[in-house]
Design an enzyme around this catalytic site. Structure first.
Site, short mmCIF file in Angstrom:
data_model
loop_
_atom_site.label_atom_id
_atom_site.label_comp_id
_atom_site.label_asym_id
_atom_site.label_seq_id
_atom_site.Cartn_x
_atom_site.Cartn_y
_atom_site.Cartn_z
CB CYS A 161 1.80 7.04 3.99
SG CYS A 161 2.10 5.80 5.27
CB CYS A 219 2.51 -4.01 16.46
SG CYS A 219 4.18 -3.36 16.49
CD GLU A 239 -2.71 -1.13 2.52
OE1 GLU A 239 -2.77 -0.10 3.23
OE2 GLU A 239 -3.34 -2.17 2.77
CB CYS A 262 -2.23 0.86 9.35
SG CYS A 262 -2.27 2.49 10.06
CB CYS A 322 5.58 -5.71 9.19
SG CYS A 322 6.57 -4.93 10.49
CB CYS A 353 -0.08 -3.20 13.29
SG CYS A 353 0.45 -2.72 11.63
N1 SAH Z 1 7.27 -0.08 11.66
C1 SAH Z 1 7.28 1.33 11.77
C2 SAH Z 1 6.54 2.06 10.66
C3 SAH Z 1 5.23 1.50 10.16
S1 SAH Z 1 3.80 1.71 11.15
C4 SAH Z 1 6.76 1.75 13.12
O1 SAH Z 1 6.37 0.89 13.90
O2 SAH Z 1 6.79 2.93 13.45
C5 SAH Z 1 3.47 3.44 11.21
C6 SAH Z 1 2.66 3.83 12.42
O3 SAH Z 1 1.29 3.41 12.31
C7 SAH Z 1 3.19 3.20 13.70
O4 SAH Z 1 3.22 4.15 14.73
C8 SAH Z 1 2.15 2.13 13.97
O5 SAH Z 1 2.15 1.73 15.30
C9 SAH Z 1 0.88 2.83 13.54
N2 SAH Z 1 -0.27 1.93 13.34
C10 SAH Z 1 -0.30 0.63 13.02
N3 SAH Z 1 -1.56 0.16 12.94
C11 SAH Z 1 -2.36 1.22 13.21
C12 SAH Z 1 -3.78 1.39 13.26
N4 SAH Z 1 -4.62 0.40 13.02
N5 SAH Z 1 -4.25 2.63 13.56
C13 SAH Z 1 -3.40 3.67 13.77
N6 SAH Z 1 -2.07 3.57 13.72
C14 SAH Z 1 -1.55 2.36 13.45
#
Ligand code: SAH
Length: 349
Positions: free
Chosen positions: A103, A114, A90, A336, A110, A117
């Protein structure tokens, strides 16, 4: 085939020398690719036909294709782009008053795992090359050009799918290419890399001599909560991340942004805010509060607007600068990783 879109000027210069060419051939190629928007070597009329044949044989200028495109009422454009091996990521374009922000994804899937996510659910398939990241910007620039002459991507956040510091060298090449005046000419201060807190990456990044920004996905005021939502907390305790931030501040002379995703009932209480203040005190970083984008693929709920604003107030009263992240594309699958996750589900069904 080497994709020339993935080479910073210094590496392209070396390549040209190894091809028996003059060094300036690199700048000439950059001008054709990024300024004159050439998509084939045949257009490069001031390069000899003989060398153009060499270029065609060994090198390419491929950009990904658009597999799906979603447009939001607020102007956000979300793309699912496809690479030559069929894998997709994406890429999102967000319209701010100050410019067009892309973005960018840095990996297919990944491995950070987390639990909130959607991008990490299927694990990492592979890292993207620098050319594939540059390609995402080129595709967005093409979309913008079709819509409106004269507009282009002016800001980049490496906050799409993937952990940039798990693909460190390619991400650094990408930054140098988009930042180059003869490249996509995106100002360093308009480029932000976001990490879940890989300490070695933070320390290396501090020494790159870049004026780009760093964002850290903290998301919790202590390791106990962080462990529940972020697998990487097992390896990197918050204390070590804060030490790395201090090192970054003193070497890079830049302040970081702490990203803090507000998850209802998990990390959004007054106590959590107070603990967060104590944790980040002593660094110059400020906090970007992220309203959670709920997804059917994960169980968490977004904190209410009241709770988000209360959290902001606690931080501000405690002397911490904080803002709430503006949301885009809520009427499309902009959250995301959801477009790709859904596309993969449909393919399997
Ligand atoms: N791996 C990196 C960059 C990718 S994620 C990182 O962890 O920073 C970019 C941001 O989006 C991160 O802060 C992540 O925690 C957040 N993110 C992931 N899923 C999300 C969601 N469903 N809603 C809002 N933010 C989210």
């Amino acid at each position: 085939m080497i994709n020339l879109l993935g080479l910073p000027i210094s590496k392209l210069e070396e390549l040209m020398l190894s091809e028996g060419q003059k060094k300036y051939r690199a700048i000439q190629l950059y001008t054709w690719i990024y300024e004159k928007k050439a998509t084939s070597f045949d257009e490069m009329s001031d390069i000899s036909i003989k060398f153009r044949e060499v270029l065609k044989e060994k090198y390419c200028l491929d950009i990904p294709t658009i597999d799906k495109i979603q447009r939001s009422k607020d102007g956000t454009v979300k793309l699912l782009v496809k690479f030559s091996d069929g894998l997709k990521v994406e890429t999102v374009l967000m319209r701010y008053s100050y410019g067009n922000a892309a973005c960018v994804s840095s990996q297919v899937g990944c491995n950070m795992g987390c639990s909130f996510c959607a991008s990490g659910l299927l694990g990492k398939q592979r890292s993207l090359t620098a050319a594939e990241m540059v390609g995402q910007i080129m595709v967005l620039n093409n979309v913008l050009r079709e819509e409106n002459k004269g507009e282009r991507v002016t800001h980049i956040v490496v906050m799409g799918t993937g952990e940039p510091f798990d693909n460190y060298d390619n991400v650094m090449d990408f930054i140098r290419i988009v930042n180059a005046q003869k490249g996509l000419a995106i100002g360093a201060r308009h480029i932000t890399v976001s990490t879940c807190g890989l300490i070695d990456g933070i320390k290396k990044y501090a020494r790159e001599g870049l004026q780009t920004n760093l964002a850290i996905s903290l998301h919790a005021p202590n390791d106990e909560i962080r462990l529940k939502i972020m697998k990487v907390a097992k390896i990197y305790p918050i204390k070590d991340i804060i030490e790395a931030v201090k090192e970054y501040e003193s070497i890079a002379k830049r302040r970081v942004t702490y990203e803090y995703l507000l998850l209802d009932g998990i990390n959004d209480s007054k106590e959590n805010a107070e603990e967060l203040i104590k944790v980040i005190k002593g660094t110059m970083g400020y906090v970007n509060l992220i309203p959670y984008n709920e997804t059917s693929l994960c169980d968490y709920k977004r904190s209410s607007g009241n709770r988000i604003h209360a959290f902001l107030d606690y931080l501000n009263k405690g002397g911490v600068n904080a803002t709430i992240r503006k949301e885009f594309g809520s009427d499309i699958d902009a959250a995301c990783g959801q477009l790709r996750a859904k596309a993969e589900q449909n393919e399997k069904a």
